[in-house]
Enzyme design. Sequence first.
Site, PDB file in Angstrom:
ATOM      1  N   ARG A  43      16.942  -8.938   5.176  1.00 39.33           N
ATOM      2  CA  ARG A  43      15.619  -9.581   5.161  1.00 39.33           C
ATOM      3  C   ARG A  43      14.602  -8.695   4.444  1.00 39.33           C
ATOM      4  O   ARG A  43      13.728  -9.213   3.731  1.00 39.33           O
ATOM      5  CB  ARG A  43      15.174  -9.906   6.593  1.00 39.33           C
TER       6      ARG A  43
ATOM      7  N   LYS B 143       8.571 -10.835   5.253  1.00 39.61           N
ATOM      8  CA  LYS B 143       7.875 -10.038   6.276  1.00 39.61           C
ATOM      9  C   LYS B 143       6.929  -9.087   5.555  1.00 39.61           C
ATOM     10  O   LYS B 143       7.216  -7.896   5.395  1.00 39.61           O
ATOM     11  CB  LYS B 143       8.901  -9.302   7.151  1.00 39.61           C
TER      12      LYS B 143
ATOM     13  N   GLU C 102       5.312 -21.316  13.949  1.00 35.93           N
ATOM     14  CA  GLU C 102       5.711 -20.152  14.741  1.00 35.93           C
ATOM     15  C   GLU C 102       4.491 -19.464  15.343  1.00 35.93           C
ATOM     16  O   GLU C 102       3.344 -19.799  15.032  1.00 35.93           O
ATOM     17  CB  GLU C 102       6.527 -19.174  13.905  1.00 35.93           C
TER      18      GLU C 102
END
Length: 339
Positions: free
Chosen positions: A82, A184, A220
């Site tokens: 990620r 992220k 989210e």
Amino acid sequence: MENLTIDWTNLGFDYIKTDLRYISVWENGEWDNGVLIKDNTLCIEEGSPALHYGQQCFEGLKAYRTKSGEIQLFRPDENAKRLNNSANRLLMPEVPIEKFIDACKQVVKANERFVPPYGTGATLYLRPFLIGVGDNIGLKPANKFIFSVFCIPVGPYFKGGMKPFNFMISDYDRAAPKGTGAAKVGGNYAGSLIAQKKAKEKGYADAIFLDPATHTKIEEVGSANFFGITANNEFITPLSPSILPSITKYSLLEIARDYFDMKVIEGDVNISDLDKFIEAGACGTAAVITPIGGIEYNGNLHVFHSTKDVGPITKKLYDTLIGIQFGDIPAPKGWIYTV
Ligand code: PLP
Ligand code: COI
């Protein structure tokens, strides 16, 4: 080296300076070998693109002390992948997966005295990050990068631990439909701070964001993914290109399916359709599973199972997840890396 006086069972999620951190530099197309250093300050060029244009990304994962005293990491390869997805999105160099995992292991070993004892519920949180540095001022990618990993012992992210928290739907968007929501990167978090502040001012644990295109579907929480459980034994979680693909969430999808025979669905979670859930939760590395008591939307608090007690399905998913992470329950193949 001073003796540690940490009250392991009462740790929150706060910065504590540990002994050593890893740092590696990328320049002229390659990474150096990386070193462990004592200094917890970074000295970087004033023109660093990380400072001005947000060319940076980060990760979060934990090291767990098992009953027999060993230390293990939970799916660090997934964090490495990620990080590289985030790096690609922001035109930063990838960190080889082996380098990422080796850096994490080095940091855990070098700070072993900070790994909380088994049974306290606390863990060692690792924060890998990648930043674009160097002399620069125009809007362009950096030509030098720093990859670093530091660690801190942590307890629950939401104060109070495994109990239901209420959340609030935010008017703000965390990400754009084709923006950086799935990466992220710090900018997503800077942009969400005001939503979190407003939610906290109204007494909620955090904000929940709706999809930025239509504002009709749950995306989210600012720091975790969302899941809901139906009376038909379904585990449902939003599918969206602008949410962070949570490693905890994908682990829970497998746990729900393989350990509890639940039907697992990634799809739309319409804000007008919350009645179908008998339980709900927020999940992530820091949040672990945080039960959602209720969600405020347009002035009404929609309560799922209860604002006081944790629902039975959320509880058994939580017990299984942490059982695997702390080594009490056999893990699916490849999930655990011994340090
Ligand atoms: N969503 C956001 C915005 C997060 O910051 C996090 C934390 O990393 C998550 C979801 C959960 O992801 P993970 O389970 O990989 O920690
Ligand atoms: C994590 O869960 O690892 C995160 O990065 C969330 C962060 C907001 C603490």
